[in-house]
Design an enzyme around this catalytic site. Structure first.
Site, mmCIF file in Angstrom:
data_model
loop_
_atom_site.group_PDB
_atom_site.id
_atom_site.type_symbol
_atom_site.label_atom_id
_atom_site.label_comp_id
_atom_site.label_asym_id
_atom_site.label_seq_id
_atom_site.Cartn_x
_atom_site.Cartn_y
_atom_site.Cartn_z
ATOM 1 N N GLY A 23 -10.789 -14.205 -48.641
ATOM 2 C CA GLY A 23 -11.540 -12.951 -48.549
ATOM 3 C C GLY A 23 -12.370 -12.876 -47.268
ATOM 4 N N ALA B 98 -13.624 -15.520 -51.242
ATOM 5 C CA ALA B 98 -14.314 -15.070 -52.448
ATOM 6 C C ALA B 98 -14.953 -16.288 -53.101
ATOM 7 C CB ALA B 98 -13.307 -14.426 -53.395
ATOM 8 N N GLU C 33 -5.384 -18.939 -50.323
ATOM 9 C CA GLU C 33 -5.373 -18.643 -51.765
ATOM 10 C C GLU C 33 -4.245 -19.367 -52.495
ATOM 11 O OE1 GLU C 33 -5.654 -16.375 -49.323
ATOM 12 O OE2 GLU C 33 -7.122 -14.833 -49.860
HETATM 13 N N1 CO8 Z 1 -16.271 -20.355 -53.174
HETATM 14 C C1 CO8 Z 1 -17.312 -21.051 -53.713
HETATM 15 N N2 CO8 Z 1 -17.842 -22.133 -53.086
HETATM 16 C C2 CO8 Z 1 -17.338 -22.522 -51.909
HETATM 17 C C3 CO8 Z 1 -16.264 -21.831 -51.310
HETATM 18 C C4 CO8 Z 1 -15.722 -20.702 -51.999
HETATM 19 N N3 CO8 Z 1 -14.726 -19.969 -51.472
HETATM 20 N N4 CO8 Z 1 -15.956 -22.455 -50.146
HETATM 21 C C5 CO8 Z 1 -16.808 -23.481 -50.026
HETATM 22 N N5 CO8 Z 1 -17.640 -23.536 -51.092
HETATM 23 C C6 CO8 Z 1 -18.727 -24.486 -51.340
HETATM 24 C C7 CO8 Z 1 -18.197 -25.851 -51.724
HETATM 25 O O1 CO8 Z 1 -17.907 -25.912 -53.101
HETATM 26 C C8 CO8 Z 1 -19.364 -26.734 -51.340
HETATM 27 O O2 CO8 Z 1 -20.353 -26.658 -52.323
HETATM 28 P P1 CO8 Z 1 -21.139 -28.006 -52.809
HETATM 29 O O3 CO8 Z 1 -21.900 -28.442 -51.591
HETATM 30 O O4 CO8 Z 1 -22.011 -27.527 -53.915
HETATM 31 O O5 CO8 Z 1 -20.085 -28.967 -53.198
HETATM 32 C C9 CO8 Z 1 -19.928 -26.070 -50.090
HETATM 33 O O6 CO8 Z 1 -19.431 -24.721 -50.123
HETATM 34 C C10 CO8 Z 1 -19.451 -26.720 -48.800
HETATM 35 O O7 CO8 Z 1 -18.038 -26.768 -48.834
HETATM 36 P P2 CO8 Z 1 -17.200 -28.106 -48.615
HETATM 37 O O8 CO8 Z 1 -18.007 -29.302 -49.004
HETATM 38 O O9 CO8 Z 1 -15.878 -27.946 -49.274
HETATM 39 O O10 CO8 Z 1 -17.072 -28.076 -47.029
HETATM 40 P P3 CO8 Z 1 -15.914 -28.717 -46.147
HETATM 41 O O11 CO8 Z 1 -16.371 -28.553 -44.734
HETATM 42 O O12 CO8 Z 1 -15.557 -30.061 -46.636
HETATM 43 O O13 CO8 Z 1 -14.616 -27.796 -46.405
HETATM 44 C C11 CO8 Z 1 -13.450 -25.682 -46.598
HETATM 45 C C12 CO8 Z 1 -14.629 -26.471 -45.957
HETATM 46 C C13 CO8 Z 1 -12.123 -26.232 -46.074
HETATM 47 C C14 CO8 Z 1 -13.634 -24.252 -46.155
HETATM 48 C C15 CO8 Z 1 -13.502 -25.815 -48.134
HETATM 49 O O14 CO8 Z 1 -14.826 -25.518 -48.572
HETATM 50 C C16 CO8 Z 1 -12.572 -24.866 -48.865
HETATM 51 O O15 CO8 Z 1 -11.397 -25.120 -48.921
HETATM 52 N N6 CO8 Z 1 -13.106 -23.760 -49.409
HETATM 53 C C17 CO8 Z 1 -12.342 -22.793 -50.169
HETATM 54 C C18 CO8 Z 1 -11.529 -21.913 -49.251
HETATM 55 C C19 CO8 Z 1 -10.665 -20.975 -50.074
HETATM 56 O O16 CO8 Z 1 -9.824 -21.387 -50.853
HETATM 57 N N7 CO8 Z 1 -10.865 -19.661 -49.893
HETATM 58 C C20 CO8 Z 1 -10.131 -18.648 -50.582
HETATM 59 C C21 CO8 Z 1 -10.852 -18.264 -51.850
HETATM 60 S S1 CO8 Z 1 -9.932 -17.118 -52.858
HETATM 61 C C22 CO8 Z 1 -10.137 -15.635 -52.086
HETATM 62 O O17 CO8 Z 1 -10.824 -15.516 -51.100
HETATM 63 C C23 CO8 Z 1 -9.436 -14.465 -52.689
HETATM 64 C C24 CO8 Z 1 -9.923 -13.167 -52.046
HETATM 65 C C25 CO8 Z 1 -9.504 -11.998 -52.870
HETATM 66 C C26 CO8 Z 1 -10.345 -10.758 -52.552
HETATM 67 C C27 CO8 Z 1 -11.729 -10.845 -53.063
HETATM 68 C C28 CO8 Z 1 -11.878 -10.037 -54.317
HETATM 69 C C29 CO8 Z 1 -12.401 -10.819 -55.429
#
Ligand code: CO8
Length: 260
Positions: A111, A68, A134
Site C-alpha cells: 500500500g 497496509a 503482498e
Molecule cells: N504492517 C504492520 N507493521 C509493520 C509493517 C506493516 N506493513 N511493516 C513493518 N512493520 C513493523 C514490524 O512488525 C516491526 O515492528 P516491531 O518492532 O514491533 O517488531 C517494525 O515495523 C519494524 O519492522 P522490521 O523489524 O520488520 O524492519 P526490517 O528493517 O527488518 O524490515 C521490511 C523491513 C522488509 C519492510 C519488513 O518490515 C516487512 O517486510 N514489512 C511488511 C511489508 C509488506 O508486506 N507490505 C505489504 C503489506 S499488505 C498491503 O500493503 C496491501 C495493501 C492493500 C491496500 C490497502 C487497503 C487495506
C-alpha cells in the site's frame, strides 16, 4: 490547518506548498485505518485551500510506508473487509485536484508503493526501495498496484515485482519510469519541495486541469482523451489567469496569478 492528527503531521514548508508527513515510524509508517482517515482529511483540506497549489507527501528516511498495517488486517474476513470499504478512502485521494508529489525514502511497499503511485510525481532518495510484496503474505495488491505499476513500468517488470514480491531500487524505478528523479537521501525532501515550489508558481487552475487531463490518458481512448484535453484547454480561456499569463508574456513581465 486546524485538524488534530495522531498518525500524520501537516505543515507548510514554503508558501503555496502543503506537506503531509506519515508519522508512525515505529511500524515503518504502516497505513492503519486511522492513518488513511487522517490522510484523506489532510488531502481534502489542502485541496479546498486556494493558497495551497501543490502537496508533498513524505515519510521519513527509513520508510515512506511499508504497506497496509498487517497487524490490523490479519484477522479480517471478506465480510469485515467489505464493511470497512477502505478503498472508498483511496478513491478520495485519487480525486484530489491539487498536484501531488510523493517524496520517497526507504521502503515504499505494498500500500505504500500504491500510495506513492497516487501522487502525480515521485522524487526518490537514493535509498528508496519500491515493491509489492503482498504475495509473501498470501494476498495481492489491492489499492491499484497491478494497474498503476503496470502502466508505469510495463507488464514484464510489473509481473516480476508483483509475482516475486522483490523490491526494486530507486535507480531501477527511475529507469523503468516510475520515479521522476533520484537524489541523495540528505536532499530528497529539499528536491521535492523545490519541484513543488515550481508547480506552485504556475497558474493554479491550469495546473489542476492539466493534471486531470494527463490522468485521463490512463482511463480513456486516444480520441476520448484528446476531446477531454481540448475541453479543458478551452475552459482555461474563461479564466483571468489566461488573460494575465498571455498579457504578461506580451509585456515581458512576470504574471501574477489570481487562481481564477
Ligand atoms: N504492517 C504492520 N507493521 C509493520 C509493517 C506493516 N506493513 N511493516 C513493518 N512493520 C513493523 C514490524 O512488525 C516491526 O515492528 P516491531 O518492532 O514491533 O517488531 C517494525 O515495523 C519494524 O519492522 P522490521 O523489524 O520488520 O524492519 P526490517 O528493517 O527488518 O524490515 C521490511 C523491513 C522488509 C519492510 C519488513 O518490515 C516487512 O517486510 N514489512 C511488511 C511489508 C509488506 O508486506 N507490505 C505489504 C503489506 S499488505 C498491503 O500493503 C496491501 C495493501 C492493500 C491496500 C490497502 C487497503 C487495506
Amino acid at each position: 490547518m486546524s485538524l488534530e492528527f495522531t498518525c500524520i503531521a501537516t505543515y507548510i514548508p514554503q508558501p503555496g506548498v502543503g506537506a503531509i508527513q506519515l508519522n508512525r515510524p515505529q511500524v515503518l509508517n504502516a497505513l492503519s485505518l486511522q492513518t488513511m482517515i487522517e490522510l484523506v482529511q489532510a488531502f481534502e483540506a489542502y485541496d479546498a485551500d486556494p493558497s495551497i497549489r501543490c502537496i508533498v507527501l513524505h515519510g521519513n528516511e527509513k520508510a515512506f510506508a511499508a504497506g497496509a498495517d498487517i497487524t490490523e488486517m490479519s484477522d479480517a474476513t471478506l465480510t469485515t473487509m467489505l464493511e470497512r470499504d477502505q478503498f472508498a478512502r483511496w478513491e478520495r485521494i485519487r480525486t484530489v485536484k491539487t498536484p501531488i508529489i510523493a517524496a520517497v525514502s526507504g521502503f515504499a511497499l505494498g500500500g505504500g508503493c500504491e500510495l506513492a503511485m497516487h501522487a502525480d510525481m515521485i522524487v526518490a532518495s537514493d535509498t528508496a526501495q519500491f515493491g509489492q510484496p503482498e504475495i509473501n503474505i498470501g494476498v495481492m495488491p489491492g489499492a491499484g498496484g497491478t494497474q498503476r505499476l503496470t502502466r508505469a513500468v510495463g507488464k514484464a517488470l510489473a509481473m516480476e515485482i508483483v509475482l516475486t514480491g522483490r523490491m526494486i531500487s530507486a535507480t531501477q524505478a527511475q529507469a523503468a519510469g516510475l520515479v521522476n528523479r533520484v537524489v541523495p537521501v540528505d536532499y530528497y525532501l529539499q528536491e521535492a519541495f523545490a519541484l513543488a515550489g515550481d508547480v506552485a508558481s504556475k497558474a493554479p487552475v491550469a495546473a489542476r486541469l492539466a493534471k486531470e487531463a494527463v490522468l485521463k490518458a490512463h482511463s480513456t481512448t486516444l480520441e476520448g482523451g484528446l476531446e477531454f484535453e481540448r475541453k479543458n484547454f478551452y475552459m482555461l480561456f474563461a479564466t483571468d489567469d489566461q488573460k494575465e499569463g498571455m498579457a504578461a508574456f506580451v509585456e515581458k513581465r512576470k504574471p501574477e496569478w489570481k487562481g481564477k
